[in-house]
Design an enzyme around this catalytic site. Sequence first.
Site, PDB file in Angstrom:
ATOM      1  N   GLY A  27      26.354  12.450 -29.096  1.00 48.34           N
ATOM      2  CA  GLY A  27      25.717  13.531 -29.856  1.00 48.34           C
ATOM      3  C   GLY A  27      25.792  13.307 -31.355  1.00 48.34           C
ATOM      4  N   ASN A  28      25.543  14.394 -32.116  1.00 43.46           N
ATOM      5  CA  ASN A  28      25.422  14.304 -33.579  1.00 43.46           C
ATOM      6  C   ASN A  28      24.409  13.207 -33.916  1.00 43.46           C
ATOM      7  OD1 ASN A  28      25.928  14.954 -36.242  1.00 43.46           O
ATOM      8  ND2 ASN A  28      27.646  13.555 -36.412  1.00 43.46           N
ATOM      9  N   HIS A  33      19.882   6.752 -32.949  1.00 44.05           N
ATOM     10  CA  HIS A  33      19.849   7.157 -31.533  1.00 44.05           C
ATOM     11  C   HIS A  33      18.407   7.375 -31.074  1.00 44.05           C
ATOM     12  CE1 HIS A  33      23.912   8.837 -32.744  1.00 44.05           C
ATOM     13  NE2 HIS A  33      24.241   8.149 -31.668  1.00 44.05           N
ATOM     14  N   GLN A  58      38.195   7.665 -25.357  1.00 49.20           N
ATOM     15  CA  GLN A  58      38.021   6.536 -26.264  1.00 49.20           C
ATOM     16  C   GLN A  58      38.515   6.823 -27.687  1.00 49.20           C
ATOM     17  OE1 GLN A  58      33.656   6.713 -25.484  1.00 49.20           O
ATOM     18  NE2 GLN A  58      33.423   6.102 -27.615  1.00 49.20           N
ATOM     19  N   SER A 184      26.914   8.313 -36.970  1.00 53.84           N
ATOM     20  CA  SER A 184      27.282   9.739 -36.954  1.00 53.84           C
ATOM     21  C   SER A 184      28.398  10.007 -37.954  1.00 53.84           C
ATOM     22  CB  SER A 184      27.745  10.144 -35.558  1.00 53.84           C
ATOM     23  OG  SER A 184      26.688   9.960 -34.655  1.00 53.84           O
TER      24      SER A 184
HETATM   25  O1  PAF Z   1      28.470   4.528 -28.508  1.00 57.69           O
HETATM   26  C1  PAF Z   1      28.782   5.673 -28.143  1.00 57.69           C
HETATM   27  O2  PAF Z   1      28.275   6.674 -28.642  1.00 57.69           O
HETATM   28  C2  PAF Z   1      29.864   5.846 -27.077  1.00 57.69           C
HETATM   29  O3  PAF Z   1      30.838   4.868 -27.187  1.00 57.69           O
HETATM   30  C3  PAF Z   1      29.278   5.890 -25.648  1.00 57.69           C
HETATM   31  C4  PAF Z   1      28.619   4.577 -25.266  1.00 57.69           C
HETATM   32  C5  PAF Z   1      28.275   7.018 -25.537  1.00 57.69           C
HETATM   33  C6  PAF Z   1      30.417   6.146 -24.652  1.00 57.69           C
HETATM   34  O4  PAF Z   1      31.078   7.349 -24.909  1.00 57.69           O
END
Ligand code: PAF
Length: 275
Positions: A27-28, A33, A58, A184
Amino acid sequence: MKLIHTIAELRAELEGQGGRAFVPTMGNLHEGHLALVRQARAATAGPVIASIFVNRLQFLPHEDFDRYPRTLENDCRLLESAGCDLVFAPDERELYPEPQAYKLQPPAELADILEGHFRPGFFTGVCTVVYKLFNIVQPQIAIFGKKDYQQLMVLRRMVAQMALPIDVRGGETCRSAEGLALSSRNGYLSEAEKLEALRLSATLKGLIAGWQAGRRDVAQLEAEAMQALRAQGWLPDYVVLRRQRDLGTPEEGAPLVALAAAKLGATRLIDNLEL
Ligand code: PAF
């Protein structure tokens, strides 16, 4: 475009639909994206699905999980304009109803270097959530930005080794007119820091220019690049030149990539440039 929060609803919605193209995100969203979503739209006549989930697994305890911007309404507006059909935005209880004890651990030689060295467990968190999202969405195509170069490589290898029938594609990094890679986390930067942030890609260009000018003292080139950042108040984690194929030591004739991660004020930025 439909916004869906549960796995059951998403599965029901996608039932019988082939040619699924998937863009996982946290998101954001920004133009980077949206370019991935447009790439997905162009790649299939089937449904384009984007996920929005800030994945706790993560983040390290001192990282920005809590303050990571959650902007679902605006994200949905942007996704719709880019041609997305379905947004999957589960909450934590939906994706992790119990502590996620089964995890997917990528190989150390790829996942414990560079980003993985400075963010231990990061790629385990990424692989675990992406593997789970792949099981839920069951896409034929998945698209990830090259901005997270090592992530793309780790996920490609995961898909190959786990024999997932998914075509993993990379999307080019989007940059501001001045050359700042969109992220982001750029939203954390002050106006002055946004200007200074341009030095990161300039430093990568300098590293590449050194190689192209015939210098082969890679460690020295990298040390000079780190020092140039430090001199301007940055705290670099790494500035390196690596083989594109496996992020190993550069060799003559192999396609190379320059990668960097560095803290500017309170914000950690990453960038890379392929030769
Ligand atoms: O790149 C990201 O935004 C994240 O690492 C992902 C691939 C959505 C996994 O949470």
